[in-house]
Each structure stands twice: as C-alpha cells, then as structure tokens.
Design an enzyme around this catalytic site. Structure first.
Site, PDB file in Angstrom:
ATOM      1  CG  HIS A 308      -2.084   0.927   1.071  1.00  0.00           C
ATOM      2  ND1 HIS A 308      -1.998   2.289   1.263  1.00  0.00           N
ATOM      3  CD2 HIS A 308      -3.339   0.681   0.667  1.00  0.00           C
ATOM      4  CE1 HIS A 308      -3.171   2.835   1.012  1.00  0.00           C
ATOM      5  NE2 HIS A 308      -4.012   1.884   0.646  1.00  0.00           N
ATOM      6  CG  ASP A 365      -8.376  -3.952  -3.157  1.00  0.00           C
ATOM      7  OD1 ASP A 365      -7.546  -3.068  -3.432  1.00  0.00           O
ATOM      8  OD2 ASP A 365      -9.603  -3.757  -3.116  1.00  0.00           O
TER       9      ASP A 365
HETATM   10  C1  SDX Z   1      -6.045   0.293  -3.153  1.00  0.00           C
HETATM   11  O1  SDX Z   1      -4.140   4.763  -2.101  1.00  0.00           O
HETATM   12  C2  SDX Z   1      -5.150   4.150  -1.550  1.00  0.00           C
HETATM   13  O2  SDX Z   1      -5.615   4.520  -0.495  1.00  0.00           O
HETATM   14  C3  SDX Z   1      -5.725   2.962  -2.334  1.00  0.00           C
HETATM   15  C4  SDX Z   1      -6.788   2.151  -1.620  1.00  0.00           C
HETATM   16  C5  SDX Z   1      -8.046   2.953  -1.397  1.00  0.00           C
HETATM   17  O3  SDX Z   1      -8.788   2.638  -0.450  1.00  0.00           O
HETATM   18  O4  SDX Z   1      -8.340   3.848  -2.226  1.00  0.00           O
HETATM   19  O5  SDX Z   1      -6.309   1.701  -0.369  1.00  0.00           O
HETATM   20  C6  SDX Z   1      -7.202   0.940  -2.446  1.00  0.00           C
HETATM   21  O6  SDX Z   1      -5.774   0.629  -4.269  1.00  0.00           O
HETATM   22  C7  SDX Z   1      -5.211  -0.724  -2.397  1.00  0.00           C
HETATM   23  C8  SDX Z   1      -3.987  -1.254  -3.226  1.00  0.00           C
HETATM   24  C9  SDX Z   1      -4.468  -2.307  -4.192  1.00  0.00           C
HETATM   25  N1  SDX Z   1      -3.401  -2.692  -5.116  1.00  0.00           N
HETATM   26  C10 SDX Z   1      -2.782  -3.896  -5.021  1.00  0.00           C
HETATM   27  O7  SDX Z   1      -3.019  -4.730  -4.155  1.00  0.00           O
HETATM   28  C11 SDX Z   1      -1.783  -4.169  -6.145  1.00  0.00           C
HETATM   29  C12 SDX Z   1      -0.494  -4.772  -5.560  1.00  0.00           C
HETATM   30  N2  SDX Z   1       0.183  -3.742  -4.802  1.00  0.00           N
HETATM   31  C13 SDX Z   1       1.065  -2.880  -5.492  1.00  0.00           C
HETATM   32  O8  SDX Z   1       1.225  -2.895  -6.818  1.00  0.00           O
HETATM   33  C14 SDX Z   1       1.656  -1.738  -4.676  1.00  0.00           C
HETATM   34  O9  SDX Z   1       1.896  -2.204  -3.417  1.00  0.00           O
HETATM   35  C15 SDX Z   1       0.816  -0.488  -4.631  1.00  0.00           C
HETATM   36  C16 SDX Z   1       0.439  -0.034  -6.003  1.00  0.00           C
HETATM   37  C17 SDX Z   1      -0.419  -0.720  -3.840  1.00  0.00           C
HETATM   38  C18 SDX Z   1       1.661   0.591  -3.939  1.00  0.00           C
HETATM   39  O10 SDX Z   1       2.707   0.858  -4.780  1.00  0.00           O
HETATM   40  P1  SDX Z   1       3.849   1.959  -4.399  1.00  0.00           P
HETATM   41  O11 SDX Z   1       3.511   2.673  -3.148  1.00  0.00           O
HETATM   42  O12 SDX Z   1       4.087   2.760  -5.630  1.00  0.00           O
HETATM   43  O13 SDX Z   1       5.075   1.037  -4.054  1.00  0.00           O
HETATM   44  P2  SDX Z   1       6.045   0.456  -5.121  1.00  0.00           P
HETATM   45  O14 SDX Z   1       5.283  -0.111  -6.272  1.00  0.00           O
HETATM   46  O15 SDX Z   1       7.092   1.478  -5.396  1.00  0.00           O
HETATM   47  O16 SDX Z   1       6.682  -0.771  -4.310  1.00  0.00           O
HETATM   48  C19 SDX Z   1       7.721  -0.574  -3.359  1.00  0.00           C
HETATM   49  C20 SDX Z   1       8.511  -1.886  -3.379  1.00  0.00           C
HETATM   50  C21 SDX Z   1       8.977  -2.270  -4.774  1.00  0.00           C
HETATM   51  O17 SDX Z   1      10.142  -3.076  -4.616  1.00  0.00           O
HETATM   52  P3  SDX Z   1      11.624  -2.357  -4.712  1.00  0.00           P
HETATM   53  O18 SDX Z   1      11.633  -1.569  -6.009  1.00  0.00           O
HETATM   54  O19 SDX Z   1      11.716  -1.498  -3.489  1.00  0.00           O
HETATM   55  O20 SDX Z   1      12.584  -3.535  -4.718  1.00  0.00           O
HETATM   56  O21 SDX Z   1       7.653  -2.964  -2.949  1.00  0.00           O
HETATM   57  C22 SDX Z   1       7.495  -3.885  -4.032  1.00  0.00           C
HETATM   58  C23 SDX Z   1       7.880  -3.149  -5.292  1.00  0.00           C
HETATM   59  O22 SDX Z   1       8.343  -4.076  -6.280  1.00  0.00           O
HETATM   60  N3  SDX Z   1       6.073  -4.263  -4.036  1.00  0.00           N
HETATM   61  C24 SDX Z   1       5.617  -5.489  -4.234  1.00  0.00           C
HETATM   62  C25 SDX Z   1       4.218  -5.390  -4.100  1.00  0.00           C
HETATM   63  N4  SDX Z   1       3.890  -4.129  -3.848  1.00  0.00           N
HETATM   64  C26 SDX Z   1       5.025  -3.429  -3.813  1.00  0.00           C
HETATM   65  N5  SDX Z   1       6.254  -6.661  -4.497  1.00  0.00           N
HETATM   66  C27 SDX Z   1       5.458  -7.747  -4.644  1.00  0.00           C
HETATM   67  N6  SDX Z   1       4.102  -7.748  -4.535  1.00  0.00           N
HETATM   68  C28 SDX Z   1       3.444  -6.573  -4.269  1.00  0.00           C
HETATM   69  N7  SDX Z   1       2.140  -6.555  -4.163  1.00  0.00           N
END
Ligand code: SDX
Length: 429
Positions: A308, A365
């Site tokens: 998140h 989710d």
């Molecule tokens: C919602 O913003 C809100 O409030 C949203 C929400 C709402 O109520 O409106 O809460 C609803 O959208 C919840 C999120 C739903 N999405 C997912 O579940 C999709 C999977 N999660 C991600 O793609 C990710 O965690 C996000 C999009 C939710 C957040 O992304 P960020 O903050 O941009 O973080 P990032 O992508 O830069 O990740 C940071 C690190 C990375 O690794 P490094 O580059 O540091 O090595 O964490 C890793 C990412 O690769 N990472 C994951 C991961 N999520 C982040 N690795 C594996 N699986 C994951 N799910």
C-alpha cells in the site's frame, strides 16, 4: 517545530511556511516556490511525498494503521453504523440526527429508479462487456438526463438532489450492468428494502423468484461498503478532484473516478486477487512458489492485495474484513479453499524478509473478494462493489473541493525533450 523550512538554491536561501493539521501532520507549503525562486519547482512522480489539498474528511495514519471518517474510528462505524449513515457523515460532515437520517433515506429511496431510456444503453453492450466500463459510461450519461447538474451555481437543495440521485442510482446501474451481462431481465428497486437489501434484490432476484434475503449477507455487505467509503487522496479520489477542479459536473467527475479505480494497481486489485488465488489453486496451491515469483524482479508477478502507498503497517480495513470473512463463510456454511490459500499466502509473506523490509501487508483488497464470492457476486463485479462503497468519498471530496474554491489542477513539469531545432522538409530527411 519551526514555522518555516529553509531552502537554499544557487546560494540563495528561501523560507517556506510549514503548515500543521489537526493531527499534527506537517507540510512545507511550496505554493509560492516557483515565484520566489524565479522558476524552480518541486517534482514528485506519483505524489509519494506531496499533498494536493487540505481535507477535513478522512484521517489515516499509515504507520499506526489508523483510519477515521470525520474523526470516527472505522472499527466503530463498521460495527455500528449503516452505510447510508456513513455516507451522510462523509458528505455533510456530521452523523445525521434521527430526523436528518429519515429524510436522507427517503430521498435516496425515491430516486433509485433509472430513466427508462437508459435501459437501451445497456442493451447495446455486448454480454462480455466489463461492468466497470458500463458503469463509468452510465454515470457520465446521468448528466445528459439531468442537465441541471451542469449548473455549478444552482441552489444547495438542487446540489443535494444531484448528490442523492447519484447515491440512489449507482446500485441500480451496477445491478443492471450485471443483469445485462447475464442477459437476465432487469429487476427494479423496491422501496420497502434498505440500501444493501435493494442491491441484493436487483442483483439476484428474478421476475419468477424472490431473492431470499439473508441478514448475514446484508450485514457483511453493509460493513464492506462502509470500509470502502473514503480513503483520503487515493488515485481515484484525486482523479475526481482534478476533473471536478475544472468545474466539470459531479457525474462526469465520478465517472472519471470509476475509470481510475478500475486499474489493477488500485480498486481493480480485488478482482486480481481472486484471479491470482484461483491461479495458485489451479497450480496445486504451492504458495512458496508464488511468493518467490512475487519477489523475483525478473518476474512481473505481484502479490495482488499486498502492499500500500500509505499503510506501512497493517491496513485496518484488511484486519476487519479478514475477521468478517471467517464469520460470514461460517454462517453461510461456505468452505472456500481460496480463503485457506489466502491465509497461507499472508502467513508466508509476513514471515518473509522481502515483504517485511518493504512493509508489504495485506490491503483492503486481499480478503474482500472472498466475501463477495461467497455472496455470489461474480469476480468482474468486485470493483463495481468498490465503486458503490467509495461513492460517498468521491462525492464528499468533490463537494469539499468545490466549496473551498480550490484552483483548477494543473501540475508543472520538467522538460527533457529536444532543444530548439528547425523544420526539415520531407525530401531532406
Ligand atoms: C487500493 O491509495 C489508496 O488509499 C488505495 C486504496 C483505497 O482505499 O483507495 O487503499 C485501495 O488501491 C489498495 C492497493 C491495491 N493494489 C494492489 O493490491 C496491487 C499490488 N500492490 C502494489 O502494486 C503496490 O503495493 C501499490 C500499487 C499498492 C503501492 O505501490 P507503491 O507505493 O508505488 O510502491 P512500489 O510499487 O514502489 O513498491 C515498493 C517496493 C517495490 O520493490 P523495490 O523496487 O523497493 O525492490 O515494494 C514492491 C515493489 O516491487 N512491491 C511489491 C508489491 N507491492 C510493492 N512486491 C510484490 N508484490 C506486491 N504486491
């Protein structure tokens, strides 16, 4: 804390005011930065460190896992309030009195019907149409049936009617998008049912058979909608705000929000979670293999429902939904192997250094789809359910932005393209 931040650029020092919110959050106000520094701007792709506004609607603390709507803890609202009470709270700022609630409910009940001419739109969609594409179009189309919604200077009671119409009609439009996909006859709302009951009736009743209302299901749906009702400046809410900042009408602004929510990184994640769990189950349920894939940078697979932008600790909504999952499935006598896989996945991930180092926890989710599935809602409708829940937040934030006369959103950029060059005729290229 100092009231100013000092910034030094090219040997010059600038003082930038620091503002503080009611929960002691602090921000450096850079609204005068470009003028003061003769053109220097700040840049922050994805706005990971940048606030877009001041808001009195939702407070969350990502480190402590706190979420409150207008000061009320989400845990209390999820346990004790109705979704329409929470919608009123988010939109109008206070919990309604008994009389205010009675009037609000009556207004919503009396506007659940959709103009008969809109039914033709549904019939033009193919059966395989994703309901989010249908819903975004239908919500924007409401502005064509209610052109008075385009008048930003109309009286407050007219503005309230626009809001109530949208809250009332969204479940009808959502249920009809499902019925259309099934090529089943549309079911009309019934005024003797409450908000959640009406939606379930329109989704699952048939002209030949009533839907057997199960209060366990109604209560679970009420709780899920409350937990999704607002979440400060997330992607879809920021979309609603920026579209509304051009003074586009509410229906067009919310339609844009529905489109933003559709993305699998945002609200579309609840559909992606179930599809991921089904893939893992079909692959033999080897959770360790899939956690390894999620960690492998050369593999595009992500653990959907994990991570998140703001919660760097547990998402309080996920905690509540996980408990509700167990209760609802037990009361309904549903034994879903996907829930066991989800719990195993959570356990393995939370013990894994990769996820711990990145503060990746289950988000709202991760478990919600398990309950939707148990209720009988098809996977492609999960993000539609998120839209119904998030609607009060979109409306409340749009209303706050308009009432605060916030300026049109227009970010700056840093140009990285070609420097000036002359046109060359096609013969000479
Ligand atoms: C919602 O913003 C809100 O409030 C949203 C929400 C709402 O109520 O409106 O809460 C609803 O959208 C919840 C999120 C739903 N999405 C997912 O579940 C999709 C999977 N999660 C991600 O793609 C990710 O965690 C996000 C999009 C939710 C957040 O992304 P960020 O903050 O941009 O973080 P990032 O992508 O830069 O990740 C940071 C690190 C990375 O690794 P490094 O580059 O540091 O090595 O964490 C890793 C990412 O690769 N990472 C994951 C991961 N999520 C982040 N690795 C594996 N699986 C994951 N799910």
């Amino acid at each position: 804390m100092n009231e100013f931040a000092k910034l030094e650029v090219d040997g010059k020092t600038y003082e930038l005011p620091i503002i503080e919110g009611t929960e002691n959050e602090k921000a450096i106000d850079i609204s005068k930065l470009r003028g003061a520094t003769e053109g220097v701007i700040a840049i922050d792709p994805g706005f990971k460190n940048t606030g877009s506004t001041k808001s009195a609607i939702t407070f969350l603390d990502g480190e402590k896992g706190i979420l409150r709507y207008r000061g009320y803890p989400i845990e209390q609202l999820a346990d004790s309030a109705s979704f329409l009470e929470v919608a009123y709270l988010i939109i109008y700022g206070e919990l309604p009195t008994a009389n205010e609630y009675k009037e609000f409910r009556a207004s919503i009940t009396n506007h659940t019907l959709v103009h008969e001419d809109m039914k033709q739109f549904f019939e033009a969609y193919p059966a395989k149409a994703h309901p989010m594409g249908v819903l975004a179009s239908m919500v924007c189309s409401l502005s064509t049936f209610y052109p008075e919604s385009l008048d930003q200077d109309r009286a407050d009671d007219a503005k309230d009617l626009t809001i109530h119409r949208l809250i009332a009609k969204l479940p009808t439009l959502a249920a009809w998008s499902y019925k259309n996909a099934m090529r089943h006859p549309f079911m009309y709302p019934k005024n003797d049912l409450d908000y959640c009951e009406n939606f379930l009736h329109m989704m699952f009743a048939m002209p030949t058979s009533e839907y057997q209302m199960d209060q366990t299901v109604v209560s679970a749906l009420n709780k899920l909608l409350i937990l999704h009702a607002d979440h400060e400046q997330n992607c879809s809410t920021s979309t609603v705000r920026i579209v509304g900042s051009s003074h586009a009408n509410l229906y067009a602004s919310v339609s844009a929000g529905i489109s933003a929510l559709w993305g699998p990184l945002h609200g579309g994640a609840n559909q992606a979670v179930i599809e991921m769990l089904e893939k893992i189950a079909a692959d033999g349920g080897d959770v360790d293999k899939w956690v390894a894939k999620a960690k492998d940078k050369s593999d595009s697979f992500r653990l959907m429902g994990f991570g998140h932008r703001v919660y760097k600790n547990f998402d309080p909504r996920a905690t509540i939904i996980k408990v509700a999952c167990d209760n609802v499935l037990e009361k309904m006598g549903v034994d879903d192997p996907l829930l066991d896989i989800a719990k195993k996945l959570e356990k393995v991930a939370l013990e894994d250094e990769y996820f711990k180092a990145r503060n990746l926890y289950p988000n709202v989710d991760f478990y919600s789809g398990i309950i939707y599935k148990a209720i009988g809602i098809p996977t492609e409708m999960f993000t539609v359910m998120f839209s119904i829940g998030r609607l009060p937040g979109w409306i409340g934030q749009w209303k706050e932005m308009m009432e605060n006369n916030e300026p049109i959103g227009r970010p700056r950029q840093i140009y990285t393209g070609a420097n000036e060059r002359d046109y060359v005729s096609i013969e000479k290229r």
